[in-house]
Design an enzyme around this catalytic site. Structure first.
Site, PDB file in Angstrom:
ATOM      1  N   PHE A 129      46.682   9.486  -1.110  1.00 24.23           N
ATOM      2  CA  PHE A 129      48.005   9.482  -1.997  1.00 24.23           C
ATOM      3  C   PHE A 129      48.772   8.131  -1.356  1.00 24.23           C
ATOM      4  O   PHE A 129      49.356   8.437  -0.662  1.00 24.23           O
ATOM      5  CB  PHE A 129      49.349  10.533  -1.862  1.00 24.23           C
ATOM      6  CG  PHE A 129      49.390  10.815  -2.902  1.00 24.23           C
ATOM      7  CD1 PHE A 129      49.970  10.269  -4.301  1.00 24.23           C
ATOM      8  CD2 PHE A 129      51.600  10.597  -2.133  1.00 24.23           C
ATOM      9  CE1 PHE A 129      50.969  10.670  -4.908  1.00 24.23           C
ATOM     10  CE2 PHE A 129      52.417  10.459  -3.094  1.00 24.23           C
ATOM     11  CZ  PHE A 129      51.878  10.302  -4.532  1.00 24.23           C
ATOM     12  N   GLN A 130      49.350   7.379  -2.344  1.00 22.78           N
ATOM     13  CA  GLN A 130      49.838   6.333  -2.279  1.00 22.78           C
ATOM     14  C   GLN A 130      49.989   5.649  -1.246  1.00 22.78           C
ATOM     15  O   GLN A 130      50.445   4.319  -0.306  1.00 22.78           O
ATOM     16  CB  GLN A 130      51.717   6.966  -2.121  1.00 22.78           C
ATOM     17  CG  GLN A 130      52.460   7.119  -3.209  1.00 22.78           C
ATOM     18  CD  GLN A 130      54.099   7.540  -3.269  1.00 22.78           C
ATOM     19  OE1 GLN A 130      54.155   7.951  -2.070  1.00 22.78           O
ATOM     20  NE2 GLN A 130      54.574   7.177  -4.440  1.00 22.78           N
TER      21      GLN A 130
END
Ligand code: TPP
Ligand code: MG
Lengths: 161, 567
Positions: free
Chosen positions: B111-112
């Site tokens: 994530f990210q």
């Protein structure tokens, strides 16, 4: 201006992305890398990259300057204009088919090619030389039926510092 | 003593004498922001990460120090790219810290997660991914050193979350880094060459660029020009490196350069180009650029030499060291210009100045954008730091606001980034709270980072925005008018917010002028307020920037527009 092949030898700090940076500089500015060899020097933290590129002297000077701007690049030398020796290496697998077997054995003997693997169905040759020697070898290998081949890029060393 | 990565970061920033960070938090930098909460470091919370980079960039351009940003991983990092590329094109020293997912997750599409070192490799001077806590302090030191040494530039440092919470010994005195400082002293032989070239030149001209400002060589360049009465022209990035009110100053050269600067370039027989890189917007067709001149090119970056223009005498060196050597050499060898020859050359230039001055036509009905800038100059007496957006607003500023001092004209030259001016002004004002800091803006550009009005309002960063509102993407429209038979494809910006109300909604003062007689009143009021102010000047909609060298033309071939010359 006249285009010719230039052999550029680059000493770099051996960082994970140093090759990406060098390839990026050249690719991003529209210069093609014709061949490339990389390995550590006697010091693990320093690598030597030898690459060839086609271009006019002017273009190659520009490439050298661009490379010199990279933080991880230590030195850039164009070995084309100094006395240096050049080598390439090929590994070739030839299948020993019934119709070619004799021809292959003969060619290996006359050319004094180095056989590094010899099996019933195939042999593998290791051939080194400068570019013209490799090209010569390839011309003689072609009619024998090359099953597979790998060719290194040029490596080069200047005669004196 | 053992310290956590986040603590080491702030200690290292202190070592580098960083006094302000522009940033925006997120998941990957939570630990860093938690440490920031406990520290004395000043942090400006921008409203978009692009704004953080431009603000740090403005700070760096105005102070000559390294600008610093801090953003989170993934989208926070990618939002910095335009800002980084902007700084890179103009050689501005920045260190941009980005958060990164923990090292164990790198490469997993976490994530990210994004490969920000990969993305920014071609638009940074250098970048780093810190893989272990022991690398942290040396990497930060190296990053600052690289950013500010040689030809400066932005450096990105990617900080994985787990590295920042790991612990190690911190001892700044023991950190050893590689030295990047190259010997930038030019060979003495070169000075003798310049001496000879100057001796045989009848019409010498100096061309000054951003490298003179970055190299802090403005005073020396000014000394050289004044002592030997050599006229000076400059690139956009060179504005302020020689006093804009000096009689020897010819204004900017190039596509929107003055008639007399471009004529001087075309007629000079010796061009001393200092800290420039001969951008195509400056040279016009290469074949005819300074065609009658021998060219001396002084620059710190070997890759700038003979890149666009082939020169007669390249001198690779720091602009300050080189000019200082040159001045000394000329004095020691008693260089003196031939007064009659020099008088003739300066007289020729004066004739050109008189024939086609920089001017525009007032009709009494509409506000002329050039007049707004001239009035701003008159009211501030030039004592202001000006940032610009990109487009006509930028060119008119370059033409009509004479800059007497380096680091006072702050503009995105190489990349031409719309949306630069407002956040850059915020960064400048943080460095010089007592200076009048003005963003001369266009209605298109200002909307690209308009959210930073909130930053200005929140921190009482009292920047002034002079909006030259023509309801067009004016510079693009100008090209459509001149080269596309007025087919105004998607350049009409009349659908726009009410900028006065918008300013007020952000807590910024909004003012408006629609008639020529209101210009001075609005400027006076706006400049005097101790608040951030946006002044919306409804200017003549289809005004063009002249002179203009048509793309691909030679720079002596300028179109001057249909304006009458007022004198
Ligand atoms: C981010 C970005 N997008 C597009 C452009 C192309 N461009 C250059 S000038 C310009 C028009 C700018 O309009 P405005 O801000 O209103 O300024 P004006 O020319 O009207 O003064 C555009 C679209 C650019 N320079 N930057
Ligand atoms: Mg506009």
């Amino acid at each position: 201006m006249e285009k010719k092949e230039h052999i550029i030898s680059i000493l770099v700090h051996n960082k994970p992305d140093v090759l990406a940076r060098i390839a990026g500089i050249l690719g991003g500015k529209g210069y093609n890398i014709e061949s490339l060899c990389v390995n550590a020097t006697t010091q693990y933290e320093i690598s030597k990259i030898v690459m060839t590129t086609l271009g006019s002297q002017e273009t190659v000077t520009r490439i050298e300057n661009q490379l010199q701007r990279l933080v991880d690049v230590i030195t850039v030398d164009d070995l084309t204009n100094v006395e240096s020796i050049h080598r390439e290496l090929i590994l070739v697998r030839l299948n020993l088919t019934a119709d070619k077997k004799e021809q292959i054995k003969k060619a290996v003997d006359t050319n004094k090619w180095k056989v590094i693997v010899s099996a019933d169905a195939y042999i593998i040759l290791e051939i080194t030389g400068d570019q013209s020697q490799i090209d010569f070898a390839l011309a003689h290998l072609a009619p024998l039926g090359i099953a597979d081949i790998t060719r290194t890029g040029i490596i080069a060393l200047n005669l004196e510092n | 003593m053992k310290l956590k990565g986040t603590q080491i970061l702030f200690k290292a920033l202190e070592e580098e004498k960083v006094d302000i960070i522009f940033g925006y938090p997120g998941g990957a930098v939570l630990d860093i922001y938690d440490q920031l909460y406990k520290s004395d470091m000043k942090h400006i919370l921008v409203r978009h990460e692009q704004g953080a980079v431009h603000a740090a960039d403005g700070y760096a351009r105005a102070t000559g120090k390294v600008g610093v940003c801090l953003v989170t991983s993934g989208p926070g990092a990618t939002n910095t790219v335009t800002g980084i590329a902007t700084a890179n094109m103009d050689s501005i020293p920045l260190v941009v810290f980005t958060g990164q997912v923990p090292t164990g997750l790198i490469g997993n599409d976490a994530f990210q997660e994004c490969d920000i070192t990969g993305i920014t490799r071609p638009c940074t001077k250098h970048n780093f991914l810190v893989r272990s806590i022991d690398d942290l302090a040396p990497t930060i030191k190296e990053a600052f050193n690289i950013a500010r040494s040689g030809r400066p530039g932005p450096v990105l440092v990617d900080l994985p979350k787990n590295v920042m919470v790991a612990e190690t010994e911190y001892n700044p005195a023991n950190i050893k880094i590689r030295n990047y400082e190259v010997a930038y002293k030019p060979a003495p032989k070169k000075m003798a060459n310049v001496f000879e070239m100057l001796n045989s030149a009848k019409r010498p001209l100096i061309m000054t660029g951003g490298g003179v400002i970055l190299g802090k060589a403005s005073a020396l360049l000014t000394q050289l020009a004044r002592k030997y009465q050599i006229p000076v022209t400059g690139t956009l990035m060179g504005l302020g490196s020689f006093p804009g009110t000096d009689p020897l100053w010819l204004g900017m050269l190039g596509m929107h350069g003055t008639y007399y600067a471009n004529m001087a370039i075309s007629h000079c027989d010796l061009l001393l180009a200092v800290g420039v890189r001969f951008d195509d917007r400056v040279t016009g067709t290469i074949e005819t650029f300074a065609a009658n001149a021998k060219i001396v090119h002084i620059d710190i970056d070997p890759s700038s030499i003979n890149k666009n223009v082939v020169v007669d005498l390249p001198i690779i060196g720091d602009t300050k060291a080189t000019l200082s050597d040159l001045i000394k050499f000329l004095a020691e060898h008693n260089y003196a210009q031939n007064p009659a020859q020099r008088q003739e050359w300066l007289g020729q230039i004066a004739e050109w100045k008189e024939k086609v001055p920089l001017t525009y036509c007032q009709n009494g009905k509409e506000i002329k954008p050039q007049n707004v800038i001239e009035t701003l100059y008159k009211l501030t007496k030039g004592d202001a730091i000006i940032t610009t957006e990109v487009g006509q607003n930028q060119m008119w500023t370059a033409q009509f606001f004479p800059f007497d001092h380096p680091n006072t004209f702050i503009s995105s030259g190489g990349l031409g980034t719309m949306g630069f001016g407002l956040p850059a002004a915020i960064g400048v004002k943080c460095a010089f709270p007592d200076k009048q800091v003005v963003d001369i803006a266009g209605d298109g550009s200002i909307q690209m980072n308009i959210q930073e009005l909130a930053t200005a309002a929140q921190y009482k960063i009292n920047v002034k925005i002079v909006l030259l509102n023509n309801g067009y993407l004016g510079m693009v429209r100008q090209w459509q008018e001149l080269f596309y038979e007025k087919r105004y494809s998607h350049t009409d910006m009349t659908y726009a917010p009410d900028f006065v109300k918008l300013a007020e909604a952000y807590g910024v003062v909004g003012l408006r002028a629609t008639k020529p007689e209101e210009v001075e009143t609005v400027l006076r009021q706006g400049l005097s307020l101790d608040r951030p102010v946006l002044m919306d000047f409804r200017v003549s909609r289809e005004e063009c920037v002249y002179p203009m060298v048509h793309p691909g033309d030679s720079i002596s071939n300028m179109s001057l527009g249909s304006r009458e010359m007022i004198n």
